[in-house]
Design a protein around this motif. Sequence first.
Motif, PDB file in Angstrom:
ATOM      1  N   LYS A 159       0.833  -1.198   0.000  1.00 57.84           N
ATOM      2  CA  LYS A 159       0.000   0.000   0.000  1.00 57.84           C
ATOM      3  C   LYS A 159       0.871   1.253   0.000  1.00 57.84           C
ATOM      4  O   LYS A 159       0.627   2.198  -0.734  1.00 57.84           O
ATOM      5  CB  LYS A 159      -0.930  -0.003   1.211  1.00 57.84           C
ATOM      6  CG  LYS A 159      -1.824   1.205   1.281  1.00 57.84           C
ATOM      7  CD  LYS A 159      -2.694   1.182   2.520  1.00 57.84           C
ATOM      8  CE  LYS A 159      -3.505   2.450   2.618  1.00 57.84           C
ATOM      9  NZ  LYS A 159      -4.224   2.553   3.875  1.00 57.84           N
ATOM     10  N   ARG A 203       2.429   1.668  -3.416  1.00 54.53           N
ATOM     11  CA  ARG A 203       1.438   2.163  -4.380  1.00 54.53           C
ATOM     12  C   ARG A 203       1.195   3.659  -4.185  1.00 54.53           C
ATOM     13  O   ARG A 203       1.144   4.422  -5.157  1.00 54.53           O
ATOM     14  CB  ARG A 203       0.125   1.396  -4.223  1.00 54.53           C
ATOM     15  CG  ARG A 203      -0.902   1.798  -5.289  1.00 54.53           C
ATOM     16  CD  ARG A 203      -2.220   1.123  -5.093  1.00 54.53           C
ATOM     17  NE  ARG A 203      -2.852   1.795  -3.955  1.00 54.53           N
ATOM     18  CZ  ARG A 203      -3.799   1.268  -3.196  1.00 54.53           C
ATOM     19  NH1 ARG A 203      -4.242   0.077  -3.430  1.00 54.53           N
ATOM     20  NH2 ARG A 203      -4.305   1.953  -2.191  1.00 54.53           N
ATOM     21  N   GLU A 204       1.099   4.126  -2.939  1.00 53.93           N
ATOM     22  CA  GLU A 204       0.914   5.547  -2.674  1.00 53.93           C
ATOM     23  C   GLU A 204       2.113   6.359  -3.158  1.00 53.93           C
ATOM     24  O   GLU A 204       1.963   7.449  -3.698  1.00 53.93           O
ATOM     25  CB  GLU A 204       0.675   5.786  -1.180  1.00 53.93           C
ATOM     26  CG  GLU A 204      -0.672   5.303  -0.710  1.00 53.93           C
ATOM     27  CD  GLU A 204      -0.838   5.427   0.799  1.00 53.93           C
ATOM     28  OE1 GLU A 204       0.076   5.965   1.461  1.00 53.93           O
ATOM     29  OE2 GLU A 204      -1.872   4.965   1.307  1.00 53.93           O
ATOM     30  N   PHE A 205       3.322   5.790  -2.968  1.00 57.09           N
ATOM     31  CA  PHE A 205       4.527   6.476  -3.429  1.00 57.09           C
ATOM     32  C   PHE A 205       4.537   6.608  -4.950  1.00 57.09           C
ATOM     33  O   PHE A 205       4.819   7.670  -5.499  1.00 57.09           O
ATOM     34  CB  PHE A 205       5.763   5.702  -2.954  1.00 57.09           C
ATOM     35  CG  PHE A 205       7.046   6.183  -3.570  1.00 57.09           C
ATOM     36  CD1 PHE A 205       7.614   7.385  -3.170  1.00 57.09           C
ATOM     37  CD2 PHE A 205       7.685   5.443  -4.547  1.00 57.09           C
ATOM     38  CE1 PHE A 205       8.792   7.833  -3.728  1.00 57.09           C
ATOM     39  CE2 PHE A 205       8.861   5.885  -5.113  1.00 57.09           C
ATOM     40  CZ  PHE A 205       9.420   7.082  -4.703  1.00 57.09           C
ATOM     41  N   LEU A 258       2.022   6.556  -7.019  1.00 51.24           N
ATOM     42  CA  LEU A 258       0.915   7.341  -7.554  1.00 51.24           C
ATOM     43  C   LEU A 258       0.937   8.798  -7.110  1.00 51.24           C
ATOM     44  O   LEU A 258       0.026   9.545  -7.438  1.00 51.24           O
ATOM     45  CB  LEU A 258      -0.418   6.688  -7.168  1.00 51.24           C
ATOM     46  CG  LEU A 258      -0.653   5.305  -7.786  1.00 51.24           C
ATOM     47  CD1 LEU A 258      -1.973   4.723  -7.319  1.00 51.24           C
ATOM     48  CD2 LEU A 258      -0.606   5.372  -9.304  1.00 51.24           C
ATOM     49  N   ARG A 259       1.934   9.187  -6.368  1.00 50.04           N
ATOM     50  CA  ARG A 259       2.049  10.598  -5.997  1.00 50.04           C
ATOM     51  C   ARG A 259       2.245  11.432  -7.247  1.00 50.04           C
ATOM     52  O   ARG A 259       2.901  11.032  -8.195  1.00 50.04           O
ATOM     53  CB  ARG A 259       3.251  10.825  -5.093  1.00 50.04           C
ATOM     54  CG  ARG A 259       3.002  10.506  -3.680  1.00 50.04           C
ATOM     55  CD  ARG A 259       4.182  10.959  -2.866  1.00 50.04           C
ATOM     56  NE  ARG A 259       4.126  10.308  -1.567  1.00 50.04           N
ATOM     57  CZ  ARG A 259       5.116  10.263  -0.733  1.00 50.04           C
ATOM     58  NH1 ARG A 259       6.266  10.818  -1.034  1.00 50.04           N
ATOM     59  NH2 ARG A 259       4.986   9.659   0.418  1.00 50.04           N
ATOM     60  N   GLY A 260       1.724  12.658  -7.209  1.00 53.62           N
ATOM     61  CA  GLY A 260       1.856  13.551  -8.357  1.00 53.62           C
ATOM     62  C   GLY A 260       3.298  13.893  -8.668  1.00 53.62           C
ATOM     63  O   GLY A 260       3.683  14.012  -9.825  1.00 53.62           O
ATOM     64  N   ASN A 261       4.141  14.031  -7.648  1.00 55.15           N
ATOM     65  CA  ASN A 261       5.531  14.412  -7.881  1.00 55.15           C
ATOM     66  C   ASN A 261       6.284  13.354  -8.675  1.00 55.15           C
ATOM     67  O   ASN A 261       7.096  13.674  -9.533  1.00 55.15           O
ATOM     68  CB  ASN A 261       6.247  14.670  -6.557  1.00 55.15           C
ATOM     69  CG  ASN A 261       5.677  15.872  -5.836  1.00 55.15           C
ATOM     70  OD1 ASN A 261       4.971  16.676  -6.421  1.00 55.15           O
ATOM     71  ND2 ASN A 261       5.986  15.986  -4.562  1.00 55.15           N
ATOM     72  N   VAL A 262       6.049  12.073  -8.382  1.00 55.99           N
ATOM     73  CA  VAL A 262       6.751  11.004  -9.084  1.00 55.99           C
ATOM     74  C   VAL A 262       6.321  10.973 -10.542  1.00 55.99           C
ATOM     75  O   VAL A 262       7.152  10.852 -11.449  1.00 55.99           O
ATOM     76  CB  VAL A 262       6.500   9.647  -8.400  1.00 55.99           C
ATOM     77  CG1 VAL A 262       7.093   8.515  -9.202  1.00 55.99           C
ATOM     78  CG2 VAL A 262       7.065   9.660  -6.992  1.00 55.99           C
ATOM     79  N   ASP A 273       5.054  13.485 -12.292  1.00 54.57           N
ATOM     80  CA  ASP A 273       5.578  14.695 -12.936  1.00 54.57           C
ATOM     81  C   ASP A 273       7.057  14.551 -13.256  1.00 54.57           C
ATOM     82  O   ASP A 273       7.518  14.954 -14.321  1.00 54.57           O
ATOM     83  CB  ASP A 273       5.365  15.919 -12.038  1.00 54.57           C
ATOM     84  CG  ASP A 273       3.905  16.296 -11.905  1.00 54.57           C
ATOM     85  OD1 ASP A 273       3.094  15.844 -12.738  1.00 54.57           O
ATOM     86  OD2 ASP A 273       3.576  17.048 -10.961  1.00 54.57           O
TER      87      ASP A 273
END
Length: 154
Positions: free
Chosen positions: A3, A6-8, A10-14, A16
Amino acid sequence: MLKGFREFILRGNVIDLAVAVVIGAAFTAVVNSIVANVFNPLIGALFRADSLDTAFILELPTTEGGVAEVKFGAVIGAVLTFLIVAAVVYFVFVLPVNLAKEHAEERRKAGEPAPEDPETELTVLAEIRDLLAAQRTAGSGDGDGDAREARRPE
């Protein structure tokens, strides 16, 4: 554990950052192609060499009987390539984008009323002075102004 991974991911920064790397690689290919296929042949024609790597070579004898080559042309070529890449990036990409942004900003501002000048310390102090002067003139007719005048040191 999965989990958190997956959060890491799906972060916007990654996302981008990944897009920036891919676009950067494609952008590098375009700039390198312009430099290699347009500017380097022009420079080579000026110096009558296939590239600057084969121009301005100084051959020095070595102690072993061989020859060491000092390639001034290669260094000059690297500096010129850097300057050409910087010029291509600026004039082909940065300058037009900045001009487009300025034009869009001007069009946006054309529809808005002009903003008022921000208050400065001087304008605030002038307003306070005017209010105090108005209070003094208003207060001088009721007798309190004389009492204030008596308390004021000279």
